[in-house]
Design a protein around this motif. Structure first.
Motif, short mmCIF file in Angstrom:
data_model
loop_
_atom_site.label_atom_id
_atom_site.label_comp_id
_atom_site.label_asym_id
_atom_site.label_seq_id
_atom_site.Cartn_x
_atom_site.Cartn_y
_atom_site.Cartn_z
N PHE A 465 0.97 -1.73 -0.16
CA PHE A 465 0.72 0.02 -0.30
C PHE A 465 1.00 0.98 0.26
CE2 PHE A 465 -2.14 -3.61 1.96
CZ PHE A 465 -3.50 -3.80 1.20
N VAL A 466 0.66 2.21 -1.23
CA VAL A 466 1.96 3.65 -1.15
C VAL A 466 0.14 4.77 -1.25
CG1 VAL A 466 2.78 4.70 -1.72
CG2 VAL A 466 3.03 2.02 -2.02
N ILE A 467 1.09 5.46 -0.14
CA ILE A 467 0.06 6.52 0.23
C ILE A 467 0.73 7.75 -0.23
CG2 ILE A 467 -1.34 7.94 1.71
CD1 ILE A 467 -0.92 5.50 3.65
N ALA A 468 0.80 8.64 -1.13
CA ALA A 468 1.25 10.06 -1.57
C ALA A 468 1.56 11.10 -1.64
CB ALA A 468 1.11 9.55 -3.54
N ASN A 469 1.93 11.83 -0.67
CA ASN A 469 1.31 12.98 0.01
C ASN A 469 1.49 14.22 -0.42
OD1 ASN A 469 -0.18 11.65 2.75
ND2 ASN A 469 1.97 10.31 2.62
#
Length: 608
Positions: A465-469
Motif C-alpha cells: 500500500f502506497v500513500i502519496a502526500n
C-alpha cells in the motif's frame, strides 16, 4: 542591476516609508540635535530616536545602492564609541539614486525610522534607518572605515535570546548581548562595513543572485559541504547571506561546497528573505568544490524500489522534461514506483477550469523512454478545480508512476476527487475500497491543500500500500531571524491535522492486517524531528526511514544556509522489522545553482 526582477527588488526593499503597514508605530516626532550614528542605533533593536528628527548626523559613505525600490546609501561614523552593542553604521533611504559617493564625508538631517521588511505581520525584526534626508557633503575621497571581520571567533555559539514574554515574545526591546548571542552580534553590526574571508558556500546561488556562506567551517557540516539543520535547538550561527551591489551578470554561480576565496566586503543589511545579509561591494573569487550529482544503486530483481520526487510545478510548457527524465532513469535508476508531487494540469497556471494532467504526465513518460528508461504506466485523481492550493490555476496533484514490467497496480473502481477511500478485509487481508483513492478528502485539514493519493500495488505476489502526500507548506511561518523568539510556526496547525488523518488511515490498514506493507511518502514539508513527523509515526504505525541514515546525510532541501528534511518515506512495522530496507536521499538538486527542482528525490529499496 537592471536584470534583477523588479518584483523581487520590491520585496527585498529595506527602505522605510515604502508601506505604512510595515512601519513600527512609534512616538511622536521630536527634534534631536548633535546625535551620532551609535546614538541612533542604541543598545536594542529599536532606535531610541525612532520617529524623531535628527540633525547633522556625521558619517563616511561606505556603499551606495542605486537599483530597485531601496535606493540609498550606508554611512558609518569613523569615530566609534566604546560600546560593542551600538552599531556605527546606518542606511539612509533616499528613494532615488543617491548623489553621494563612497568616501564622501557627509552630514545627514532626517527622520529616524524602524522599517520591518515584509511588514509587521511577518514578525521580522526592524531595520533602523534615516528617511527623508537632507544631505550635505563635507569632503570627498576619505578613507572608508575598516570592515569588521566576521569569523568563527567573533560569532557566538548561542543563536538568540528568548523573547520578552511581556512583549509577546519579541526580542526587539531586549538589551543586545553581542558577545553571547549570534543574532545580537549581527544586529550590533547593522549597517556597518563588514568582511568575511574564504567563506564556504552552504546554499547555492539562487535566481535572485543570492547565496549563503558559513563563517564557521566546522558547524554541523554535512558530508557534501553544507550545514545541517538538525533540530529546533541546534541553530547554525555562522550562516550569512551574500548579495552584491554590482551587476547580477557578474554574480558567481556557486554550488554547495564551493568557496568564496579571499575577502568579501560590504555593509551588513537586513531583509525579509534571509535576515542579516552582507551586501558586497567587493566579492571574493569563486573556487569550485567539485560537487557532483549523486546516483543511487539499481535495485535487485527481488527488491522493490519506491521513490518520491517533487518536480516543482511541472506542466507541458516547461523545458525541464528531459532533465527530469534523465534524473529518474540515470540518478534514481528507474524506480519501480515513483510518487510525483507538483504535477500541474495540462495548461499549467492558466486558470480556465482545466484539471486534467494527462498531457503533463505523458510528456514525462515519453521523455523517460527517450532517456532509456521503462515505459511507465500511471495513476492519479484529478483535484477539484482550484481547491488543492499551489500555484493559482495549476491544480497540482500527486501522481503514481509504475513500471508494469516489475509491478502491477490493483485497479478498484470508486475513487474520486471527493470520495474517501476506505479499508476492508478480504480473505484475512487488507484491501482498499478504491484504488486509486483519496484519503479523507472532505476533512477540513485538506482545505486549499493537496489530498493524499492511496494505491494498491503488487510486487512478486505481495501487496504494498502506497500513500502519496504533499502536506501543507511552511509558507507563513516566522523566519529564524524573526523578532519573536522562538519564531511561530503557524503552518504546523494544518500540517498536524493532515498528519493525524494520514496516520489514522494507516492504522485502519494495520488494524485489518497487522503485517501489511505500507508506505507513506512525499513532500511532507516538515523535518524528521518535527511534531508533524511524530504524528505521522504515532503509536508506531509508521517510521521515517531517512532516520536510518547517518545524521549528516539527512537532508532533502537547502534553505537559507540550512540543509534540512522536507521529503520523507515512512514505512510500516513489517517493512522496518525486515531489516532489509535501504534508504537513499539522492542529492541532485538542492545543492546546485542549476537545479531543475528545489527538492532532492528519495528512494527506498526493500524486499516485500
Amino acid at each position: 542591476m537592471p536584470s534583477r526582477s523588479s518584483a523581487r527588488l520590491a520585496a527585498l526593499t529595506v527602505a522605510a516609508v515604502c508601506s505604512a503597514a510595515s512601519a513600527v508605530v512609534l512616538t511622536s516626532p521630536a527634534h534631536a540635535d548633535s546625535v551620532r550614528v551609535h546614538d541612533i542605533q542604541g543598545t536594542t533593536r529599536i532606535s531610541p530616536f525612532a520617529g524623531q528628527k535628527v540633525t547633522d548626523v556625521p558619517g563616511i559613505v561606505t556603499a551606495t545602492r542605486t537599483y530597485g525600490s531601496s535606493k540609498g546609501f550606508w554611512m558609518q561614523d569613523p569615530t566609534p564609541d566604546d560600546n560593542p552593542a551600538t552599531s556605527e553604521g546606518v542606511f539612509v533611504f533616499t528613494s532615488s539614486t543617491p548623489k553621494v559617493a563612497v568616501g564622501d564625508s557627509v552630514t545627514v538631517t532626517g527622520t529616524v525610522s524602524e522599517y520591518v521588511p515584509g511588514g509587521t505581520s511577518s514578525g521580522n525584526q526592524s531595520l533602523t534607518e534615516i528617511t527623508k534626508p537632507v544631505i550635505a557633503t563635507v569632503s570627498t575621497g576619505n578613507a572608508v572605515p575598516a570592515p569588521v571581520v566576521i569569523d568563527e571567533r567573533s560569532v557566538p555559539d548561542h543563536y538568540t535570546p528568548a523573547g520578552d514574554t511581556a512583549a509577546a515574545g519579541s526580542v526587539n526591546g531586549l538589551p543586545l548581548e553581542p558577545e553571547t548571542y549570534a543574532l545580537d552580534y549581527y544586529e550590533s553590526l547593522e549597517g556597518m562595513n563588514v568582511q568575511v574571508s574564504d567563506g564556504r558556500v552552504v546554499t547555492a546561488t539562487d535566481p535572485y543572485s543570492e547565496l549563503w556562506v558559513t563563517v564557521k567551517p566546522r558547524e554541523h557540516r554535512t558530508h557534501r559541504g553544507g550545514t545541517l539543520y538538525g533540530s529546533y535547538d541546534s541553530q547554525n550561527t555562522g550562516r550569512l547571506q551574500i548579495q552584491s551591489l554590482g551587476s547580477t551578470a557578474d554574480f558567481p554561480k556557486a554550488d554547495v561546497g564551493d568557496t568564496l576565496t579571499g575577502t568579501t566586503t560590504g555593509p551588513l543589511d537586513f531583509n525579509q528573505f534571509g535576515g542579516y545579509t552582507l551586501v558586497a561591494g567587493k566579492l571574493g573569487t569563486l573556487e569550485s568544490g567539485g560537487l557532483e550529482r549523486e546516483t543511487t544503486r539499481e535495485q535487485s530483481s527481488r527488491e522493490l524500489a519506491v521513490a518520491t520526487y517533487n518536480v516543482e510545478n511541472l506542466d507541458p510548457s516547461d523545458a525541464t522534461f528531459d532533465k527530469h527524465a534523465s534524473a529518474i532513469v540515470n540518478n534514481l535508476q528507474s524506480p519501480d514506483i515513483v510518487s510525483l508531487e507538483e504535477i500541474q494540469d495540462n495548461n499549467g497556471a492558466k486558470d480556465d477550469g482545466t484539471v486534467d494532467a494527462n498531457e503533463t504526465v505523458t510528456k514525462l513518460i515519453d521523455a523517460i523512454v527517450a532517456a532509456g528508461g521503462p515505459k511507465y504506466d500511471w495513476r492519479s485523481i484529478n483535484p477539484v478545480n482550484d481547491q488543492d492550493g499551489g500555484e493559482p490555476g495549476g491544480n497540482i496533484r500527486q501522481v503514481f508512476l509504475f513500471n508494469p514490467q516489475r509491478v502491477s497496480f490493483t485497479d478498484r473502481a470508486g475513487g474520486g476527487s471527493t470520495t474517501a477511500v476506505g479499508v476492508t478485509k478480504v480473505h484475512g487481508k487488507a484491501e482498499l475500497t478504491a484504488s486509486p483513492g483519496r484519503v479523507d478528502p472532505a476533512n477540513a485539514a485538506w482545505t486549499n491543500s493537496r489530498k493524499p493519493l492511496a494505491g494498491e500495488f503488487v510486487f512478486r505476489g505481495r501487496t504494498v500500500f502506497v500513500i502519496a502526500n504533499h502536506l501543507n507548506s511552511k509558507g507563513g511561518d516566522q523566519a529564524l531571524t524573526a523578532q519573536y523568539q522562538p519564531p511561530v510556526r503557524g503552518s504546523e496547525v494544518q500540517r498536524h491535522a493532515q498528519a493525524t488523518a494520514v496516520n489514522a488511515f494507516v492504522k485502519d490498514i494495520l488494524a485489518v492486517q497487522k503485517n501489511a506493507d505500507v508506505i507513506a511518502l512525499g513532500d511532507m514539508n516538515d523535518f524528521e524531528f518535527s511534531g508533524t513527523t511524530q504524528i505521522l509515526e504515532g503509536d508506531g504505525a509508521l517510521w521515517s526511514a531517512i532516520k536510518s541514515l547517518p545524521r549528516r546525510e539527512r537532508y532533502t532541501y537547502d534553505y537559507q544556509g540550512n540543509q534540512q528534511v522536507l521529503d520523507q518515506i515512512l514505512i510500516s512495522p513489517a517493512i522496518r522489522r525486515g531489516c532489509d530496507f535501504e534508504y537513499d536521499s539522492v542529492h541532485i538538486n538542492s545543492e546546485f545553482h542549476d537545479q531543475i527542482s528545489d527538492h532532492d528525490p528519495q528512494v527506498l529499496r526493500f524486499r516485500p
